[in-house]
Design a protein around this motif. Structure first.
Motif, mmCIF file in Angstrom:
data_model
loop_
_atom_site.group_PDB
_atom_site.id
_atom_site.type_symbol
_atom_site.label_atom_id
_atom_site.label_comp_id
_atom_site.label_asym_id
_atom_site.label_seq_id
_atom_site.Cartn_x
_atom_site.Cartn_y
_atom_site.Cartn_z
ATOM 1 N N TRP A 45 -6.789 0.437 12.121
ATOM 2 C CA TRP A 45 -7.666 0.308 10.958
ATOM 3 C C TRP A 45 -9.014 0.979 11.195
ATOM 4 C CZ3 TRP A 45 -7.176 -0.550 6.005
ATOM 5 C CH2 TRP A 45 -5.969 -1.094 5.557
ATOM 6 N N LEU A 46 -9.471 1.016 12.421
ATOM 7 C CA LEU A 46 -10.680 1.779 12.729
ATOM 8 C C LEU A 46 -10.437 3.262 12.452
ATOM 9 C CD1 LEU A 46 -13.556 1.730 13.948
ATOM 10 C CD2 LEU A 46 -12.498 2.113 16.189
ATOM 11 N N ILE A 68 -1.547 2.609 8.782
ATOM 12 C CA ILE A 68 -0.968 3.947 8.916
ATOM 13 C C ILE A 68 -0.886 4.623 7.552
ATOM 14 C CG2 ILE A 68 1.108 5.225 9.564
ATOM 15 C CD1 ILE A 68 1.584 3.172 11.759
ATOM 16 N N PHE A 69 -0.534 3.864 6.511
ATOM 17 C CA PHE A 69 -0.522 4.436 5.155
ATOM 18 C C PHE A 69 -1.918 4.885 4.744
ATOM 19 C CE2 PHE A 69 3.631 2.326 4.431
ATOM 20 C CZ PHE A 69 4.288 3.355 3.773
ATOM 21 N N VAL A 70 -2.944 4.119 5.090
ATOM 22 C CA VAL A 70 -4.315 4.495 4.755
ATOM 23 C C VAL A 70 -4.730 5.735 5.540
ATOM 24 C CG1 VAL A 70 -6.731 3.751 4.759
ATOM 25 C CG2 VAL A 70 -4.942 2.146 4.102
ATOM 26 N N CYS A 71 -4.323 5.825 6.806
ATOM 27 C CA CYS A 71 -4.580 7.041 7.594
ATOM 28 C C CYS A 71 -3.990 8.265 6.892
ATOM 29 C CB CYS A 71 -3.966 6.915 8.985
ATOM 30 S SG CYS A 71 -4.835 5.835 10.128
ATOM 31 N N ALA A 72 -2.736 8.143 6.462
ATOM 32 C CA ALA A 72 -2.074 9.260 5.783
ATOM 33 C C ALA A 72 -2.792 9.619 4.491
ATOM 34 C CB ALA A 72 -0.619 8.896 5.502
ATOM 35 N N GLY A 123 1.906 -6.781 12.083
ATOM 36 C CA GLY A 123 2.793 -5.663 11.787
ATOM 37 C C GLY A 123 2.578 -5.119 10.390
ATOM 38 N N ILE A 124 2.434 -6.011 9.412
ATOM 39 C CA ILE A 124 2.164 -5.570 8.042
ATOM 40 C C ILE A 124 0.832 -4.831 7.975
ATOM 41 C CG2 ILE A 124 1.714 -6.367 5.689
ATOM 42 C CD1 ILE A 124 3.619 -8.730 6.292
ATOM 43 N N LEU A 125 -0.187 -5.391 8.625
ATOM 44 C CA LEU A 125 -1.499 -4.743 8.627
ATOM 45 C C LEU A 125 -1.457 -3.394 9.339
ATOM 46 C CD1 LEU A 125 -3.832 -7.795 9.380
ATOM 47 C CD2 LEU A 125 -3.694 -6.493 7.242
ATOM 48 N N VAL A 183 0.807 -1.227 0.000
ATOM 49 C CA VAL A 183 0.000 0.000 0.000
ATOM 50 C C VAL A 183 0.837 1.272 0.000
ATOM 51 C CG1 VAL A 183 -1.952 -1.097 1.141
ATOM 52 C CG2 VAL A 183 -0.178 -0.045 2.529
ATOM 53 N N GLY A 184 2.160 1.166 -0.090
ATOM 54 C CA GLY A 184 3.002 2.351 -0.038
ATOM 55 C C GLY A 184 2.740 3.347 -1.140
#
Length: 276
Positions: free
Chosen positions: A257-258, A171-175, A164-166, A89-90
């Motif tokens: 993820w929430l 965090i990438f999705v948050c950004a 850890g991967i999830l 997801v990067g």
């Protein structure tokens, strides 16, 4: 007379996403010299990051309760999970460019979820080189340390790698969700994505209280490497981050993820189009 059975549609729901991924992979491999240079650059990044840790622990024998062997395990866990999340997801960090150019509007015309389109819209093969460095260091760390390999330890390692991967992916999705408001704020969000990766490589016991709260609970990257490391090594950990807290890693992942899906929903509802 009985009606003939209706033929099932060929393929599955993932077929269009897989087709896009295959095309992106072929495109990256088409120019071999460019692809080789990108892979080599990503490999050097992984080596340089490890060299930083090696220099620190070569001069300071013990830091935060960890010696060089413990540092290998800490680095391997943190960078393996981050690098693999970055592969998956990067590329969401290119979202500001899609928003500014109006390219994102085309994604809304397709009958698939926007986030899933973006996640499967690209994959950077060069980032596997960085992951390879981290995996090698992780294997060395697992072999060098005296770990009691009972079923709990194997389960802990499997949980750490998957969660850890999830967690880093969240965090990438948050950004990405914040980019709908910030547009040109990638530098700010990178402080939490790539800054979180750097924080995960450090023994959290040396952090001051505000950073322990930030990276231990608000953005819980300590669950990706530090807590698993001290748990595998049988170390108690500092008062705020005891080693038994590692078993709450799935809860920390669910929290991220929430937050990620909430920010993504707010961002997409805020988005009004590129204006083109």
């Amino acid at each position: 007379m009985a009606e003939p059975p209706v033929a099932a549609p060929s393929g599955s729901w993932f077929t269009p996403y897989a087709a896009v991924l295959r095309s992106r992979i072929r495109a990256q491999r088409a120019y071999r010299l460019s692809f080789a240079s990108e892979v080599f650059s990503a490999f050097l990044i992984g080596v340089v990051e490890f060299a930083e840790v090696w220099v620190i622990f070569h001069n300071v024998r013990v830091l935060g309760g960890l010696d060089m062997h413990g540092a290998l395990l800490l680095f391997g866990l943190s960078n393996t999970t981050f690098a693999l999340a970055q592969v998956l997801v990067g590329h969401l960090d290119t979202l500001p460019t899609l928003i500014r150019m109006g390219t994102l509007d085309a994604y809304h015309l397709r009958p698939q979820p926007l986030l899933l389109q973006l996640v499967t819209g690209d994959v950077s093969l060069r980032r596997f080189a960085r992951a390879a460095v981290a995996i090698v260091v992780l294997v060395i760390g697992l072999l060098q340390n005296d770990i009691d390999w009972d079923p709990a330890a194997f389960g802990l390692l499997a949980m750490t790698l998957s969660c850890g991967i999830l967690l880093f992916g969240g965090i990438f999705v948050c950004a990405a969700g914040l980019q709908f408001f910030l547009i040109d704020g990638s530098e700010l969000t990178n402080s939490f994505t790539y800054g979180g990766s750097f924080a995960a490589m450090q023994p959290a016991s040396v952090f001051p209280l505000p950073l322990k709260l930030l990276f231990g609970f608000a953005i819980p990257v300590a669950f990706t490497a530090y807590l698993p490391t001290i748990a595998l090594l049988g170390l108690p950990g500092p008062p705020l981050l005891p080693s038994w807290l590692v078993w709450f890693t799935p809860l920390a992942t669910a929290w991220i993820w929430l937050l990620a899906l909430g920010l993504w929903r707010l961002g997409t509802r805020h988005y009004q189009g590129g204006g083109g």
